[in-house]
Scaffold this motif. Structure first.
Motif, PDB file in Angstrom:
ATOM      1  N   GLN A  18      82.731 -56.823  12.894  1.00  0.00           N
ATOM      2  CA  GLN A  18      83.408 -55.882  11.993  1.00  0.00           C
ATOM      3  C   GLN A  18      82.414 -54.921  11.361  1.00  0.00           C
ATOM      4  O   GLN A  18      82.657 -53.711  11.293  1.00  0.00           O
ATOM      5  N   LEU A  19      81.281 -55.442  10.902  1.00  0.00           N
ATOM      6  CA  LEU A  19      80.257 -54.598  10.298  1.00  0.00           C
ATOM      7  C   LEU A  19      79.688 -53.610  11.316  1.00  0.00           C
ATOM      8  O   LEU A  19      79.470 -52.437  11.001  1.00  0.00           O
ATOM      9  N   ALA A  20      79.446 -54.090  12.523  1.00  0.00           N
ATOM     10  CA  ALA A  20      78.890 -53.233  13.570  1.00  0.00           C
ATOM     11  C   ALA A  20      79.856 -52.101  13.912  1.00  0.00           C
ATOM     12  O   ALA A  20      79.438 -50.944  14.069  1.00  0.00           O
ATOM     13  N   ALA A  21      81.129 -52.416  14.014  1.00  0.00           N
ATOM     14  CA  ALA A  21      82.134 -51.386  14.308  1.00  0.00           C
ATOM     15  C   ALA A  21      82.176 -50.347  13.189  1.00  0.00           C
ATOM     16  O   ALA A  21      82.275 -49.141  13.455  1.00  0.00           O
ATOM     17  N   ALA A  22      82.075 -50.806  11.946  1.00  0.00           N
ATOM     18  CA  ALA A  22      82.080 -49.876  10.810  1.00  0.00           C
ATOM     19  C   ALA A  22      80.837 -48.987  10.842  1.00  0.00           C
ATOM     20  O   ALA A  22      80.924 -47.787  10.550  1.00  0.00           O
ATOM     21  N   ARG A  23      79.694 -49.547  11.217  1.00  0.00           N
ATOM     22  CA  ARG A  23      78.469 -48.740  11.322  1.00  0.00           C
ATOM     23  C   ARG A  23      78.614 -47.665  12.396  1.00  0.00           C
ATOM     24  O   ARG A  23      78.208 -46.520  12.187  1.00  0.00           O
ATOM     25  N   LEU A  24      79.173 -48.032  13.539  1.00  0.00           N
ATOM     26  CA  LEU A  24      79.362 -47.058  14.612  1.00  0.00           C
ATOM     27  C   LEU A  24      80.331 -45.962  14.190  1.00  0.00           C
ATOM     28  O   LEU A  24      80.103 -44.784  14.482  1.00  0.00           O
ATOM     29  N   ASP A  25      81.407 -46.331  13.500  1.00  0.00           N
ATOM     30  CA  ASP A  25      82.361 -45.328  13.009  1.00  0.00           C
ATOM     31  C   ASP A  25      81.678 -44.365  12.041  1.00  0.00           C
ATOM     32  O   ASP A  25      81.870 -43.155  12.128  1.00  0.00           O
ATOM     33  N   GLN A  26      80.878 -44.912  11.137  1.00  0.00           N
ATOM     34  CA  GLN A  26      80.164 -44.082  10.168  1.00  0.00           C
ATOM     35  C   GLN A  26      79.181 -43.157  10.887  1.00  0.00           C
ATOM     36  O   GLN A  26      79.079 -41.976  10.567  1.00  0.00           O
ATOM     37  N   GLN A  27      78.495 -43.695  11.877  1.00  0.00           N
ATOM     38  CA  GLN A  27      77.544 -42.903  12.648  1.00  0.00           C
ATOM     39  C   GLN A  27      78.249 -41.742  13.364  1.00  0.00           C
ATOM     40  O   GLN A  27      77.765 -40.614  13.362  1.00  0.00           O
ATOM     41  N   ARG A  28      79.403 -42.015  13.941  1.00  0.00           N
ATOM     42  CA  ARG A  28      80.150 -40.966  14.644  1.00  0.00           C
ATOM     43  C   ARG A  28      80.630 -39.879  13.674  1.00  0.00           C
ATOM     44  O   ARG A  28      80.592 -38.703  14.001  1.00  0.00           O
ATOM     45  N   ARG A  29      81.089 -40.300  12.495  1.00  0.00           N
ATOM     46  CA  ARG A  29      81.537 -39.312  11.490  1.00  0.00           C
ATOM     47  C   ARG A  29      80.376 -38.472  11.002  1.00  0.00           C
ATOM     48  O   ARG A  29      80.530 -37.275  10.780  1.00  0.00           O
ATOM     49  N   THR A  30      79.219 -39.075  10.847  1.00  0.00           N
ATOM     50  CA  THR A  30      78.032 -38.370  10.360  1.00  0.00           C
ATOM     51  C   THR A  30      77.518 -37.379  11.390  1.00  0.00           C
ATOM     52  O   THR A  30      77.050 -36.296  11.029  1.00  0.00           O
ATOM     53  N   ASN A  31      77.626 -37.727  12.664  1.00  0.00           N
ATOM     54  CA  ASN A  31      77.076 -36.882  13.731  1.00  0.00           C
ATOM     55  C   ASN A  31      78.005 -35.771  14.181  1.00  0.00           C
ATOM     56  O   ASN A  31      77.658 -35.037  15.098  1.00  0.00           O
ATOM     57  N   LYS A  32      79.177 -35.653  13.598  1.00  0.00           N
ATOM     58  CA  LYS A  32      80.116 -34.593  14.010  1.00  0.00           C
ATOM     59  C   LYS A  32      79.699 -33.258  13.488  1.00  0.00           C
ATOM     60  O   LYS A  32      79.037 -33.039  12.593  1.00  0.00           O
TER      61      LYS A  32
END
Length: 62
Positions: free
Chosen positions: A48-62
């Protein structure tokens, strides 16, 4: 008894050196190293934490 959570590894094993997070699965280096010793509950939490990190990373890199 439930099945243990599968590793979130996607075969892109590259660390972001800024935060020691795998850019493929979102796990921290410490989580990757401890995976085989974790309980099912701990593994689920890490997923769950890893998925949240990836989501945050994708939002940041947009």
């Amino acid at each position: 008894m439930s099945q243990p959570p599968l590793s979130p590894c996607v075969g892109i094993c590259t660390l972001d050196r800024t935060n020691n997070t795998c850019i493929g699965c979102g796990r921290l280096l410490s989580e990757i190293a401890a995976w085989s010793r974790m309980s099912n509950e701990e593994r689920s939490n890490v997923c769950q934490l890893a998925a949240a990190r990836l989501d945050q990373q994708r939002r940041t890199n947009k």
